[in-house]
Design an enzyme around this catalytic site. Structure first.
Site, PDB file in Angstrom:
ATOM      1  CG  ASP A 201      -1.087  55.738 -59.405  1.00 30.37           C
ATOM      2  OD1 ASP A 201      -1.440  55.935 -60.062  1.00 30.37           O
ATOM      3  OD2 ASP A 201      -1.357  56.060 -58.185  1.00 30.37           O
TER       4      ASP A 201
ATOM      5  CG  ASP B 172      -1.835  60.760 -56.353  1.00 28.61           C
ATOM      6  OD1 ASP B 172      -1.747  61.201 -54.818  1.00 28.61           O
ATOM      7  OD2 ASP B 172      -2.503  59.459 -56.373  1.00 28.61           O
TER       8      ASP B 172
ATOM      9  CG  ASN C  11       0.758  57.090 -56.125  1.00 27.98           C
ATOM     10  OD1 ASN C  11       0.705  55.825 -55.803  1.00 27.98           O
ATOM     11  ND2 ASN C  11       0.447  57.733 -56.225  1.00 27.98           N
TER      12      ASN C  11
ATOM     13  CB  THR D 107      -2.609  62.020 -50.418  1.00 29.34           C
ATOM     14  OG1 THR D 107      -3.038  61.580 -51.445  1.00 29.34           O
ATOM     15  CG2 THR D 107      -3.036  61.053 -49.372  1.00 29.34           C
TER      16      THR D 107
ATOM     17  CE  LYS E 238      -0.958  58.469 -53.206  1.00 26.68           C
ATOM     18  NZ  LYS E 238      -2.366  58.212 -52.725  1.00 26.68           N
TER      19      LYS E 238
HETATM   20  P1  ADP Z   1      -3.088  52.888 -57.673  1.00 26.56           P
HETATM   21  O1  ADP Z   1      -3.857  53.182 -58.793  1.00 26.56           O
HETATM   22  O2  ADP Z   1      -4.464  52.332 -58.156  1.00 26.56           O
HETATM   23  O3  ADP Z   1      -3.102  53.692 -56.869  1.00 26.56           O
HETATM   24  P2  ADP Z   1      -1.209  52.088 -58.183  1.00 26.56           P
HETATM   25  O4  ADP Z   1      -0.051  52.127 -59.717  1.00 26.56           O
HETATM   26  O5  ADP Z   1       0.180  53.193 -57.126  1.00 26.56           O
HETATM   27  O6  ADP Z   1      -2.429  51.598 -58.597  1.00 26.56           O
HETATM   28  O7  ADP Z   1      -0.076  50.566 -58.012  1.00 26.56           O
HETATM   29  C1  ADP Z   1      -0.519  50.072 -56.079  1.00 26.56           C
HETATM   30  C2  ADP Z   1       0.498  49.734 -55.518  1.00 26.56           C
HETATM   31  O8  ADP Z   1       1.014  48.138 -56.663  1.00 26.56           O
HETATM   32  C3  ADP Z   1       2.213  50.412 -55.679  1.00 26.56           C
HETATM   33  O9  ADP Z   1       1.782  51.611 -54.938  1.00 26.56           O
HETATM   34  C4  ADP Z   1       2.818  49.738 -55.788  1.00 26.56           C
HETATM   35  O10 ADP Z   1       3.377  48.874 -54.232  1.00 26.56           O
HETATM   36  C5  ADP Z   1       2.754  48.494 -56.268  1.00 26.56           C
HETATM   37  N1  ADP Z   1       2.982  48.611 -57.889  1.00 26.56           N
HETATM   38  C6  ADP Z   1       2.556  49.227 -58.757  1.00 26.56           C
HETATM   39  N2  ADP Z   1       2.920  49.370 -60.188  1.00 26.56           N
HETATM   40  C7  ADP Z   1       4.519  48.486 -59.657  1.00 26.56           C
HETATM   41  C8  ADP Z   1       5.439  48.537 -60.253  1.00 26.56           C
HETATM   42  N3  ADP Z   1       6.363  48.626 -61.867  1.00 26.56           N
HETATM   43  N4  ADP Z   1       6.872  47.428 -60.181  1.00 26.56           N
HETATM   44  C9  ADP Z   1       6.316  47.312 -58.055  1.00 26.56           C
HETATM   45  N5  ADP Z   1       5.661  47.407 -57.691  1.00 26.56           N
HETATM   46  C10 ADP Z   1       4.697  47.656 -58.395  1.00 26.56           C
HETATM   47 MG    MG Z   2      -1.467  54.695 -56.383  1.00 28.78          MG
HETATM   48 MG    MG Z   3      -4.133  55.343 -59.467  1.00 26.15          MG
END
Ligand code: ADP
Ligand code: MG
Ligand code: MG
Length: 213
Positions: free
Chosen positions: A148, A130, A135, A165, A132
């Site tokens: 992610d 995934d 992430n 995606t 993109k």
């Molecule tokens: P999901 O699995 O629900 O897609 P993500 O792990 O991608 O969740 O986190 C969602 C969003 O939160 C990310 O796209 C980013 O904008 C923000 N985010 C996640 N982890 C971090 C981090 N460690 N530091 C800063 N922002 C983060």
């Molecule tokens: Mg994500």
């Molecule tokens: Mg996820």
């Protein structure tokens, strides 16, 4: 064993399909982290336990300068919390949209970081699946971090699940054929184009057209 009481929970920093992410500070050390909070009711509703378990197991086992660290995790009655390295400059996606496209030099730096991180993951038999711009996160110094691992698998065999995606899907996934680590390398090519041009190469108004292209 950690719990939420070990942290001062700060501002909301991001939202995905399953998690809300908050800034956090470990009370004893003052160390700043990101706390990804996933409600158990949501896990149940979407039957996401297996994915989350894999996300935790896989990301916990990775240690590379361009892979977001998962330091720890814990759960209480209502939620599961992942304690993550904080990426202060947020999503590469937002930076790309705000500047339109990157210079060749900047694009080359991101592509090299991403290629290095993917090579490391693949050597450990982890496929991310995934990759993109949402992430890919940036730390305080602007270093790229793969985040992610919710779709990741540990495998050296061919897989069949359709994931990812649409703009970043490799042809073998579009055609629902077996796939392997090469699907991550496909996204590296898509992103290289998007970094330089500002939008992904097969973008279209209709998803079906993107798949056809
Ligand atoms: P999901 O699995 O629900 O897609 P993500 O792990 O991608 O969740 O986190 C969602 C969003 O939160 C990310 O796209 C980013 O904008 C923000 N985010 C996640 N982890 C971090 C981090 N460690 N530091 C800063 N922002 C983060
Ligand atoms: Mg994500
Ligand atoms: Mg996820």
């Amino acid at each position: 064993q950690w719990s939420l009481t070990d942290f001062d929970v700060g501002k909301f920093i991001g939202e995905g399909k399953f998690g809300k992410v908050y800034l956090g500070r470990e009370k004893q050390s003052g160390y700043v982290v990101a706390l990804k909070v996933i409600y158990k009711t949501k896990l149940e509703k979407y039957r996401f336990h297996g994915h989350l378990r894999r996300e935790i197991e896989i990301q916990h086992g990775l240690d590379h300068p361009n892979v977001l660290r998962l330091f720890a995790w814990f759960h209480d009655a209502d939620r599961v919390v992942l304690v993550l390295e904080y990426a202060a400059r947020g999503e590469l996606y937002k930076l790309l949209r705000s500047v339109g496209h990157f210079s060749e030099r900047t694009a080359a730096t991101y592509v090299a970081s991403l290629a290095g991180a993917l090579a490391y993951c693949h050597k450990k038999q982890v496929i991310h699946r995934d990759i993109k711009p949402e992430n890919l996160l940036l730390d305080i110094e602007g270093r790229l971090k793969i985040a992610d691992f919710g779709w990741a698998v540990r495998s050296n065999a061919k897989r069949h699940t359709l994931c990812g995606t649409i703009d970043y899907l490799a042809p073998e996934m579009v055609e629902k054929k077996a796939h392997d680590y090469a699907v991550d390398n496909w996204t590296l090519g898509i992103l290289c184009y998007e970094f330089l041009y500002g939008s992904p190469p097969f973008e279209a108004a209709e998803q079906q057209d993107t798949l056809m292209r």
